[in-house]
Write an enzyme that holds these catalytic residues in place. Sequence first.
Site, PDB file in Angstrom:
ATOM      1  CE1 TYR A   1     -22.276  10.728 -20.094  1.00 29.92           C
ATOM      2  CE2 TYR A   1     -23.912   8.989 -20.178  1.00 29.92           C
ATOM      3  CZ  TYR A   1     -22.678   9.468 -19.760  1.00 29.92           C
ATOM      4  OH  TYR A   1     -21.866   8.687 -18.979  1.00 29.92           O
TER       5      TYR A   1
ATOM      6  CG  ASP B   1     -15.231  19.461 -17.848  1.00 34.44           C
ATOM      7  OD1 ASP B   1     -14.102  19.642 -18.328  1.00 34.44           O
ATOM      8  OD2 ASP B   1     -15.459  19.424 -16.615  1.00 34.44           O
TER       9      ASP B   1
ATOM     10  CG  HIS C   1     -12.792   8.597 -17.534  1.00 35.46           C
ATOM     11  ND1 HIS C   1     -13.070   8.881 -16.219  1.00 35.46           N
ATOM     12  CD2 HIS C   1     -11.990   7.498 -17.508  1.00 35.46           C
ATOM     13  CE1 HIS C   1     -12.459   7.990 -15.433  1.00 35.46           C
ATOM     14  NE2 HIS C   1     -11.792   7.145 -16.185  1.00 35.46           N
TER      15      HIS C   1
ATOM     16  N   GLY D   1      -8.733  17.173  -7.118  1.00 32.91           N
ATOM     17  CA  GLY D   1     -10.192  17.083  -7.256  1.00 32.91           C
ATOM     18  C   GLY D   1     -10.703  15.746  -7.744  1.00 32.91           C
TER      19      GLY D   1
ATOM     20  CB  SER E   1     -13.528  10.417  -5.220  1.00 33.48           C
ATOM     21  OG  SER E   1     -13.797   9.737  -6.421  1.00 33.48           O
TER      22      SER E   1
ATOM     23  CG  ASN F   1     -10.273  16.187  -2.732  1.00 37.38           C
ATOM     24  OD1 ASN F   1     -11.312  16.571  -2.202  1.00 37.38           O
ATOM     25  ND2 ASN F   1     -10.261  15.255  -3.671  1.00 37.38           N
TER      26      ASN F   1
HETATM   27  P1  OAD Z   1     -15.851  12.339  -7.981  1.00 37.66           P
HETATM   28  O1  OAD Z   1     -17.166  13.016  -8.126  1.00 37.66           O
HETATM   29  O2  OAD Z   1     -15.805  10.914  -7.574  1.00 37.66           O
HETATM   30  O3  OAD Z   1     -14.956  13.103  -6.897  1.00 37.66           O
HETATM   31  C1  OAD Z   1     -14.800  14.484  -6.910  1.00 37.66           C
HETATM   32  C2  OAD Z   1     -13.729  14.824  -5.904  1.00 37.66           C
HETATM   33  O4  OAD Z   1     -13.501  16.225  -5.968  1.00 37.66           O
HETATM   34  C3  OAD Z   1     -14.066  14.486  -4.444  1.00 37.66           C
HETATM   35  O5  OAD Z   1     -12.953  13.872  -3.834  1.00 37.66           O
HETATM   36  C4  OAD Z   1     -14.333  15.865  -3.826  1.00 37.66           C
HETATM   37  O6  OAD Z   1     -13.938  15.914  -2.454  1.00 37.66           O
HETATM   38  C5  OAD Z   1     -13.452  16.754  -4.658  1.00 37.66           C
HETATM   39  N1  OAD Z   1     -13.880  18.148  -4.782  1.00 37.66           N
HETATM   40  C6  OAD Z   1     -15.135  18.650  -4.871  1.00 37.66           C
HETATM   41  N2  OAD Z   1     -15.117  19.966  -5.076  1.00 37.66           N
HETATM   42  C7  OAD Z   1     -13.806  20.338  -5.111  1.00 37.66           C
HETATM   43  C8  OAD Z   1     -13.128  21.577  -5.321  1.00 37.66           C
HETATM   44  N3  OAD Z   1     -13.772  22.719  -5.517  1.00 37.66           N
HETATM   45  N4  OAD Z   1     -11.767  21.565  -5.297  1.00 37.66           N
HETATM   46  C9  OAD Z   1     -11.080  20.406  -5.099  1.00 37.66           C
HETATM   47  N5  OAD Z   1     -11.673  19.215  -4.916  1.00 37.66           N
HETATM   48  C10 OAD Z   1     -13.010  19.173  -4.927  1.00 37.66           C
HETATM   49  O7  OAD Z   1     -15.100  12.588  -9.353  1.00 37.66           O
HETATM   50  P2  OAD Z   1     -13.868  11.842  -9.995  1.00 37.66           P
HETATM   51  O8  OAD Z   1     -12.866  11.443  -8.973  1.00 37.66           O
HETATM   52  O9  OAD Z   1     -13.421  12.689 -11.127  1.00 37.66           O
HETATM   53  O10 OAD Z   1     -15.861   8.145 -14.646  1.00 37.66           O
HETATM   54  O11 OAD Z   1     -14.540  10.558 -10.556  1.00 37.66           O
HETATM   55  C11 OAD Z   1     -13.742   9.711 -11.332  1.00 37.66           C
HETATM   56  C12 OAD Z   1     -14.533   9.067 -12.397  1.00 37.66           C
HETATM   57  O12 OAD Z   1     -15.565   8.326 -11.800  1.00 37.66           O
HETATM   58  C13 OAD Z   1     -15.243  10.022 -13.342  1.00 37.66           C
HETATM   59  O13 OAD Z   1     -14.427  10.398 -14.397  1.00 37.66           O
HETATM   60  C14 OAD Z   1     -16.363   9.185 -13.823  1.00 37.66           C
HETATM   61  C15 OAD Z   1     -16.759   8.635 -12.493  1.00 37.66           C
HETATM   62  O14 OAD Z   1     -17.703   8.048 -12.018  1.00 37.66           O
HETATM   63  C16 OAD Z   1     -16.526   7.724 -15.712  1.00 37.66           C
HETATM   64  O15 OAD Z   1     -17.522   8.292 -16.108  1.00 37.66           O
HETATM   65  C17 OAD Z   1     -15.910   6.545 -16.364  1.00 37.66           C
END
Ligand code: OAD
Length: 244
Positions: free
Chosen positions: A67, A104, A119, A183, A185, A209
């Site tokens: 971290y 962040d 989160h 943005g 998943s 996305n």
């Molecule tokens: P992920 O890393 O799972 O997914 C990121 C998403 O952003 C993916 O669907 C990519 O296709 C998309 N992406 C990447 N670059 C992009 C861009 N420039 N513009 C638009 N989309 C883009 O992240 P999260 O969905 O935020 O939780 O993950 C959810 C949670 O799972 C996080 O908060 C964290 C984690 O593991 C905890 O820590 C509890």
Amino acid sequence: MIFPPELLTIMRKCDYIAVLTGAGTSAESGVPTFRDAQTGLWAKYDPQELATPEAFTHNPQLVWDWYAWRRELVAESAPNPGHFALADMASHPARFTLITQNVDGLHQQAGNDGVLELHGSIRRIRCSQDDRIVTEWSGDPRCPDCGGWLRPDVVWFGENLPADALQFASQAARGCDIFLTIGTSGLVQPAASLPLIAAEKGAVTVEINVEDTPLSRFMDFTLHGKSGEVLPELVTAVWGNDSA
Ligand code: OAD
């Protein structure tokens, strides 16, 4: 990007926009998405194994160091045009709620108020024993009061989300006219269910996305592209150039 004209009309006329963001929103700020955050020294670790209470109990120093590394990346990063477009968007409808899974703090830095951080925040440190927020310590990351290990004030896998933020987010999903999912998943619950709640309650749903996600097929509109490019264009297309 050419946007569907009906989407622009709906956005222009709507009273309440709610937005859910994920790590993709910060990708263009140089903050690696959670699933991409394994580079260099950390390549051999699975974040799902580091971001858990069990990992912390087993090896608090390792989790702290991971971290600390991510916190440095965040400290060196700045909001991108997507963040600023959302700060701008907030001023247009009568009501606006920004819900984020990001830890962040870049939305706030871009100027959004009242962000619901589902989160937590990597910028805040708390004691793992007495839950006190700690801003200063010397040497080892230990609580100056009780000596307990310090930890980031984020939600780990298997931990509960902050109840207030989740309740407000769920109210926003139920009450909004438009729900934007940007943005993320869409793999991590309960955040991933918010767009579906909004859809069920009759909101117009939009996903931004770079690729399709498990949520895409439930959306009224899917916009493929980087949020740092699509969002400023969308705000300008809906509200005009003064907004860009
Ligand atoms: P992920 O890393 O799972 O997914 C990121 C998403 O952003 C993916 O669907 C990519 O296709 C998309 N992406 C990447 N670059 C992009 C861009 N420039 N513009 C638009 N989309 C883009 O992240 P999260 O969905 O935020 O939780 O993950 C959810 C949670 O799972 C996080 O908060 C964290 C984690 O593991 C905890 O820590 C509890």
